[in-house]
Scaffold this motif. Structure first.
Motif, PDB file in Angstrom:
ATOM      1  N   ILE A   1      24.184  33.001 -31.934  1.00 27.20           N
ATOM      2  CA  ILE A   1      25.415  34.439 -31.632  1.00 27.20           C
ATOM      3  C   ILE A   1      26.236  34.609 -32.603  1.00 27.20           C
ATOM      4  N   VAL A   2      26.607  35.951 -32.858  1.00 27.90           N
ATOM      5  CA  VAL A   2      27.601  35.847 -33.557  1.00 27.90           C
ATOM      6  C   VAL A   2      28.746  37.284 -33.032  1.00 27.90           C
ATOM      7  N   THR A   3      29.588  37.449 -33.497  1.00 27.77           N
ATOM      8  CA  THR A   3      30.713  37.955 -33.681  1.00 27.77           C
ATOM      9  C   THR A   3      30.261  39.426 -35.129  1.00 27.77           C
ATOM     10  N   LEU A   4      29.568  41.244 -34.327  1.00 31.18           N
ATOM     11  CA  LEU A   4      29.976  42.244 -35.851  1.00 31.18           C
ATOM     12  C   LEU A   4      31.330  42.940 -35.871  1.00 31.18           C
ATOM     13  N   GLY A   5      32.088  43.174 -36.533  1.00 29.03           N
ATOM     14  CA  GLY A   5      32.705  44.358 -36.898  1.00 29.03           C
ATOM     15  C   GLY A   5      32.985  45.566 -37.978  1.00 29.03           C
ATOM     16  N   ILE A   6      32.960  46.521 -37.493  1.00 28.20           N
ATOM     17  CA  ILE A   6      33.162  47.308 -38.870  1.00 28.20           C
ATOM     18  C   ILE A   6      34.193  48.373 -38.080  1.00 28.20           C
ATOM     19  N   ARG A   7      35.197  49.234 -39.650  1.00 20.82           N
ATOM     20  CA  ARG A   7      36.569  49.642 -39.638  1.00 20.82           C
ATOM     21  C   ARG A   7      36.240  50.797 -39.388  1.00 20.82           C
ATOM     22  N   ILE A   8      36.604  51.275 -38.560  1.00 21.77           N
ATOM     23  CA  ILE A   8      36.784  53.194 -38.661  1.00 21.77           C
ATOM     24  C   ILE A   8      36.737  53.704 -39.739  1.00 21.77           C
ATOM     25  N   GLN A   9      37.351  53.551 -40.923  1.00 25.05           N
ATOM     26  CA  GLN A   9      37.279  54.423 -41.997  1.00 25.05           C
ATOM     27  C   GLN A   9      35.974  53.938 -42.671  1.00 25.05           C
ATOM     28  N   ASP A  10      35.371  53.000 -41.823  1.00 22.89           N
ATOM     29  CA  ASP A  10      33.762  52.495 -43.008  1.00 22.89           C
ATOM     30  C   ASP A  10      32.851  53.041 -42.566  1.00 22.89           C
ATOM     31  N   PHE A  11      33.413  53.918 -41.284  1.00 20.18           N
ATOM     32  CA  PHE A  11      31.757  54.476 -41.438  1.00 20.18           C
ATOM     33  C   PHE A  11      31.704  56.128 -40.272  1.00 20.18           C
ATOM     34  N   ARG A  12      30.747  56.800 -40.809  1.00 19.11           N
ATOM     35  CA  ARG A  12      31.036  58.062 -41.028  1.00 19.11           C
ATOM     36  C   ARG A  12      30.104  59.029 -40.056  1.00 19.11           C
ATOM     37  N   GLU A  13      30.246  59.641 -39.306  1.00 18.95           N
ATOM     38  CA  GLU A  13      29.692  60.604 -37.758  1.00 18.95           C
ATOM     39  C   GLU A  13      28.729  61.854 -38.250  1.00 18.95           C
ATOM     40  N   TYR A  14      27.474  62.135 -37.662  1.00 18.76           N
ATOM     41  CA  TYR A  14      26.775  62.665 -38.200  1.00 18.76           C
ATOM     42  C   TYR A  14      26.127  63.881 -36.938  1.00 18.76           C
ATOM     43  N   LEU A  15      26.213  64.752 -36.395  1.00 18.69           N
ATOM     44  CA  LEU A  15      25.846  65.512 -35.593  1.00 18.69           C
ATOM     45  C   LEU A  15      24.454  66.417 -35.782  1.00 18.69           C
ATOM     46  N   ASP A  16      23.341  65.430 -34.904  1.00 21.79           N
ATOM     47  CA  ASP A  16      21.871  65.905 -35.418  1.00 21.79           C
ATOM     48  C   ASP A  16      22.250  66.605 -37.210  1.00 21.79           C
ATOM     49  N   GLY A  17      21.700  64.669 -37.569  1.00 25.27           N
ATOM     50  CA  GLY A  17      21.750  64.211 -39.096  1.00 25.27           C
ATOM     51  C   GLY A  17      22.826  64.645 -39.882  1.00 25.27           C
ATOM     52  N   LYS A  18      24.038  65.540 -39.782  1.00 24.46           N
ATOM     53  CA  LYS A  18      24.676  66.131 -40.351  1.00 24.46           C
ATOM     54  C   LYS A  18      26.451  66.005 -40.354  1.00 24.46           C
ATOM     55  N   LEU A  19      26.748  65.400 -41.455  1.00 24.47           N
ATOM     56  CA  LEU A  19      28.044  64.967 -41.484  1.00 24.47           C
ATOM     57  C   LEU A  19      28.912  66.296 -40.505  1.00 24.47           C
ATOM     58  N   VAL A  20      29.916  65.566 -39.926  1.00 24.54           N
ATOM     59  CA  VAL A  20      31.629  65.692 -39.244  1.00 24.54           C
ATOM     60  C   VAL A  20      32.529  65.092 -39.924  1.00 24.54           C
ATOM     61  N   GLU A  21      33.434  66.066 -39.467  1.00 22.07           N
ATOM     62  CA  GLU A  21      34.675  65.972 -39.497  1.00 22.07           C
ATOM     63  C   GLU A  21      34.965  64.525 -38.450  1.00 22.07           C
ATOM     64  N   LYS A  22      35.597  63.489 -38.887  1.00 27.92           N
ATOM     65  CA  LYS A  22      36.120  61.872 -37.678  1.00 27.92           C
ATOM     66  C   LYS A  22      36.795  62.752 -37.025  1.00 27.92           C
ATOM     67  N   HIS A  23      36.964  64.078 -36.422  1.00 31.14           N
ATOM     68  CA  HIS A  23      37.766  65.085 -35.151  1.00 31.14           C
ATOM     69  C   HIS A  23      37.591  64.083 -34.131  1.00 31.14           C
ATOM     70  N   ALA A  24      36.816  63.494 -33.790  1.00 30.67           N
ATOM     71  CA  ALA A  24      36.956  62.599 -32.509  1.00 30.67           C
ATOM     72  C   ALA A  24      37.236  61.501 -32.399  1.00 30.67           C
ATOM     73  N   LEU A  25      38.143  61.034 -33.781  1.00 27.19           N
ATOM     74  CA  LEU A  25      38.919  59.380 -33.668  1.00 27.19           C
ATOM     75  C   LEU A  25      39.900  59.843 -34.052  1.00 27.19           C
ATOM     76  N   SER A  26      40.728  60.392 -33.674  1.00 25.73           N
ATOM     77  CA  SER A  26      42.189  60.281 -33.917  1.00 25.73           C
ATOM     78  C   SER A  26      43.153  59.942 -33.425  1.00 25.73           C
ATOM     79  N   THR A  27      44.008  59.065 -33.845  1.00 21.10           N
ATOM     80  CA  THR A  27      45.278  59.108 -32.552  1.00 21.10           C
ATOM     81  C   THR A  27      46.081  59.988 -32.382  1.00 21.10           C
ATOM     82  N   SER A  28      46.611  60.215 -30.528  1.00 22.73           N
ATOM     83  CA  SER A  28      47.149  61.856 -30.306  1.00 22.73           C
ATOM     84  C   SER A  28      48.407  61.189 -30.646  1.00 22.73           C
TER      85      SER A  28
END
Lengths: 564, 359
Positions: B332-359
């Motif tokens: 049993i382990v713990t895994l992590g992935i940096r926010i800058q290291d993943f991409r967001e896709y909507l229906d398979g197409k790349l979208v800007e990471k607009h949904a994850l921004s500090t307000s």
């Protein structure tokens, strides 16, 4: 994915087959058209009355039945001789096996007039076999008297055709893996049972296919029946077409009979093609590895192998060697015994005045060589042009391929008849007559040349041509720098085949030409008719020489393609 | 429109698929067209060479329209998958073939043959027959022959696909070296992404007859335009966007992020080598930047791959693959992935990471 070919290369490759197809149309369809129009045209104009009359007359039906009967009997006899041989060749290795295999290709290259002559010389009342038997058993009359009987026809057909079945069946058999048989043995089947229930059914497609081919050949047989049948009681469709046209001067009747014959040949060809397709399907799931060959172990087996080797030597090589031997023999008077003499060769090469038909022998030899050379030179470009178009897969090319093979549905006698009708219309001199002979021979040779070239053409990867184009060669230069050099061997083989076919051709030549036209087979036919067998043998020896060259070349070509 | 290089915009339709591609390749560039088999990459190459014709569009090479030019007038050389060396000519005659067509004199031809053979490291092979050469040697001769036609554009159709892995690696370095020495604009078709990444200045990714993405190797690997490109260019993990609120760990506090799931199939994608791992339950994940943290991950399979371990893990029914330099000690382990290291896709197409921004 070559669906849309590029503009300019399309131009060249599209234009290439046009002359080829045009030549074939003119050479093949025009005479056929004349034949058929003669069949339909009577004194009252266009009418089907003659066709109906011919098709329903009891005489026609009798001839047709006899043709089918002798073909069936010949095929059966060929099967009976061939199948034991195929068994031996496929399963055992023994001395003489290679010889039998090589000899079995002889009938593919030997002209039918040679078969006829060899038969008369070897099996005739005064032939080698009878002389030999009379000497050994001290007989006063020849024990084998079969010449000019029904038996002679069947025997000659068997001799001519059994090697075809033996060749095809044994090569299929030896590439058939033993796994199914082994499985049957482990399941408890006895060897004889396994053979009947497993091996034979697996072999059947190849037997049917090769037997169909032989049936077709026997159906279309001409020279053998004309000479060896020895009379109107043994007449077949082909011989009757010739007789009607040339002896009864009834071209209309001959044309009507031709139509019937074309219909039947087409049906036979369709059947043959079907059997070939079945064969191709079954072949795809048998392993192509060679089965283990064993030496015959039992004394009986060894004896059988020896017997078969000797008898095939005797029956295939015997007639041929007899022709050569007989050509060097002559007697000073009719009753004197024959001694070694170069008389017939002196007459052939006009060093001495020729007796009877021998007078035209040298002219015939010259004619035959010139005609054959012309046929070879003209056939190859036509066949090559057709092959460039047929090579590609697609509807247009398969139509064209069928078209290229079309002359096979029409026997050479019928092709000859077409040209005979044309020659009656134009009434040219001897020059026109020889031209027509060349054209008729071309029609016969083109499908064979096409069959030699096409498989080699299909072996050339398209990327070779594409590569040459991208390197800056125009389609025409690509054709001459890449395709033609790569096809050199096939073109040469095809050319030699065309040459040999023309040299030995008698069916069409005899049907179309008048007495002024002499070729080697025609003079041979006349010499046989006037019982000058030794003279015929001298001419026959020349033909054997040509056939031998073809035989060697085709064997070399086979070795070449195996090596690749 | 640039005057230089290859400018290609073509449409063609076939029984089973439609081809619709448009791209530009600069002079002196080595571009790879990559895609799964049947995507139309070889067809595109044949269209450029003129071996087949497009229905619509145009192909321009160095400023002139070659759309309807005959193959042999295009000055585009092509190396075929089977090399297509002419079997009735030896190596020297094969290479001399295009030069003879250009009526280059014998002395110059001989000199060029020697130069080209040394370029492809086959000195002294002049008299050999193609049948006597190994696959790799044939490939080099084919390349030398193509170069002998002094093409404005060189096309390579999966030139290494018939060779074994070790030779492939060596020869692709050779092709790159030869490209740099000659500077010929080159289009290279392959289905091997490693080959494309290592050799190409730019990569054109094709999928079902269309261009999915054009860019440098880094761009395409790290910022794939679509989930197809992402997974075609290398391994990766696709997880639903909805897991973010539960897994987000940030020094600034997760409340400062806004989550806006978009309508449609909204997913995140990341590569296994970007995953960090902690196999000691008592210690925290060594990650200080904002990241997603997956706790209680079960390691289902460990594969040793030489320089790393490839872990196949399971987290709340989702499968995650991760690369680790050390073998995990616990299941049993713990895994992590940096926010800058993943991409967001909507229906398979790349979208800007607009949904994850500090307000």
């Amino acid at each position: 994915m070559n669906i849309h070919e590029s503009g300019t290369s399309k131009g060249f490759y599209k234009a290439m087959p046009i002359p080829g197809a045009a030549v074939l149309i003119v050479l093949f369809l025009v005479p056929l058209f004349f034949t058929l129009s003669t069949a339909f045209l009577t004194e009252e104009g266009f009418s089907v009355s003659r066709i109906l009359e011919t098709f329903t007359s009891s005489y026609t039906i009798r001839i047709l039945l006899f043709t089918l009967f002798q073909a069936a009997l010949s095929t059966l006899a060929s099967l009976m001789v061939a199948l034991p041989g195929a068994y031996l060749l496929a399963n055992y290795s023994f001395k003489g096996k290679r010889l039998i295999k090589a000899l079995s290709t002889v009938p593919f290259v030997i002209p039918s007039i040679l078969v006829v002559l060899g038969f008369v010389i070897f099996f005739g009342n005064n032939g080698f076999l009878n002389q030999f038997l009379m000497k050994i058993f001290n007989l006063s009359t020849p024990p084998i008297q079969i010449l000019y009987t029904f038996k002679a026809i069947i025997l000659a057909h068997t001799f001519f055709n059994f090697p075809i079945i033996m060749n095809l069946v044994s090569s299929y058999w030896e590439h058939m893996d033993l796994h199914c048989e082994m499985a049957a043995w482990t399941l408890g089947a006895k060897k004889s049972k396994t053979f009947r229930t497993i091996t034979l059914p697996r072999l059947l497609p190849s037997i049917i296919s090769s037997a169909s081919l032989v049936f077709l050949f026997c159906y279309n047989s001409f020279a053998i029946i004309l000479v060896l049948g020895g009379g109107p009681q043994y007449t077949t469709m082909e011989v009757e077409i010739y007789r009607l046209a040339r002896m009864s001067m009834d071209t209309g009747g001959a044309a009507a009979l031709s139509l019937l014959s074309i219909i039947i040949t087409s049906l036979l060809l369709i059947w043959y093609n079907k059997s070939q397709k079945v064969l191709a399907r079954t072949e795809s799931y048998t392993l192509s590895s060679k089965r283990l060959e064993k030496r015959p172990t039992s004394t009986l087996g060894r004896l059988l192998a020896l017997l078969y080797t000797l008898s095939s030597l005797l029956f295939i090589l015997g007639p041929i060697i007899s022709i050569v031997l007989r050509s060097f023999m002559a007697s000073s008077t009719r009753s004197a015994t024959e001694i070694f003499s170069l008389k017939w060769y002196r007459q052939l090469f006009a060093l001495e005045r020729g007796t009877g038909h021998m007078g035209s022998a040298l002219e015939a030899l010259n004619n035959s060589i010139s005609i054959a050379a012309l046929v070879a030179i003209l056939t190859i470009p036509v066949a090559l042009a057709l092959a460039t178009a047929i090579r590609k897969k697609g509807f247009a090319s398969s139509t064209l391929e069928l078209f290229g093979m079309l002359p096979m549905t029409v026997s050479s006698v019928i092709i000859g008849l077409g040209y005979f009708i044309i020659s009656n219309r134009i009434r040219g001199g001897v020059g026109v007559g020889y031209t027509l002979v060349v054209l008729a021979h071309m029609v016969i040779a083109i499908p064979f040349a096409l069959r030699t070239i096409l498989p080699e053409y299909r072996k050339i990867p398209v990327s070779y041509m594409q590569s040459s184009l991208t390197l800056g060669a125009s389609p025409m230069r690509t054709f001459f720098l890449i395709e033609v050099p790569l096809l050199k061997g096939a073109l040469l083989t095809g050319g030699i085949f065309a040459f040999a076919l023309s040299m030995g051709e008698i069916n069409a030549t005899l049907t179309l030409s008048n007495s002024a036209i002499v070729t080697l087979p025609i003079v041979m036919y006349r010499l046989i008719g006037s019982y000058n067998f030794q003279g015929a043998c001298a001419l026959g020896t020349i033909l054997i020489l040509v056939s031998t060259i073809v035989f060697v070349v085709s064997e070399l070509a086979k070795g070449d393609s195996n090596g690749r | 429109m640039a005057d230089n290089g290859l400018n290609c915009s073509i449409k063609a339709s076939y029984e089973d698929f439609k081809l619709n591609v448009s791209f530009m390749i600069k002079t002196g560039e080595l571009a790879c067209i990559i895609g799964p088999s049947g995507c139309g990459k070889s067809t595109t190459l044949q269209l450029i060479a003129g071996l087949i014709q497009p229905e619509e569009g145009s192909i321009q090479l160095n400023g002139s329209d070659i759309t309807f030019k005959a193959v042999h007038e295009r000055q585009i050389a092509m190396v075929f998958q089977d090399y297509a060396l002419f079997p009735h000519m030896n190596v020297a005659q094969n290479i001399a073939y295009p030069m003879k067509l250009r009526k280059i004199n014998k002395a110059k031809r001989k000199e060029s043959i020697n130069r080209l053979l040394s370029l492809v490291s086959l000195e002294g092979y002049q008299k050999r027959k193609p049948q006597e050469l190994s696959g790799g040697e044939r490939q080099r001769v084919a390349l030398a022959r193509a170069l002998a036609s002094q093409p404005q554009l060189l096309l390579l159709d999966e030139p290494l696909s018939a060779l074994d892995a070790k030779l492939r690696k060596h020869l692709r370095e050779e092709i790159r070296r030869i490209h740099e020495e000659t500077g010929i604009t080159t289009v290279y078709v392959t289905h091997d992404q490693e080959e494309a990444l290592s050799i190409a200045d730019r990569i054109i990714v094709m999928h079902e007859g269309n261009v999915e993405q054009i860019g440098t190797g880094e761009e395409i690997y790290n910022k794939p335009n679509s989930l197809f490109v992402a997974s075609f260019m290398g391994e990766g993990n696709t997880l639903p966007y909805s897991i973010i609120p539960r897994t987000l760990v940030s020094q600034v506090g997760s409340s400062s992020f806004i989550f806006k799931p978009l309508d449609g199939r909204h997913t995140i994608f990341f590569r296994p080598e970007d995953v960090t791992l902690q196999d000691d339950a008592k210690l925290p994940l060594p990650e200080f930047l904002p990241h997603l943290q997956f706790k209680h991950v079960e390691v289902e399979k460990i594969e040793f791959q030489g320089n790393h371990y490839r872990l196949t893990c399971s987290w709340e029914g989702q499968s995650i693959i991760a690369n680790a330099t050390r073998k995990p000690k616990t299941k049993i382990v713990t895994l992590g992935i940096r926010i800058q290291d993943f991409r967001e896709y909507l229906d398979g197409k790349l979208v800007e990471k607009h949904a994850l921004s500090t307000s």
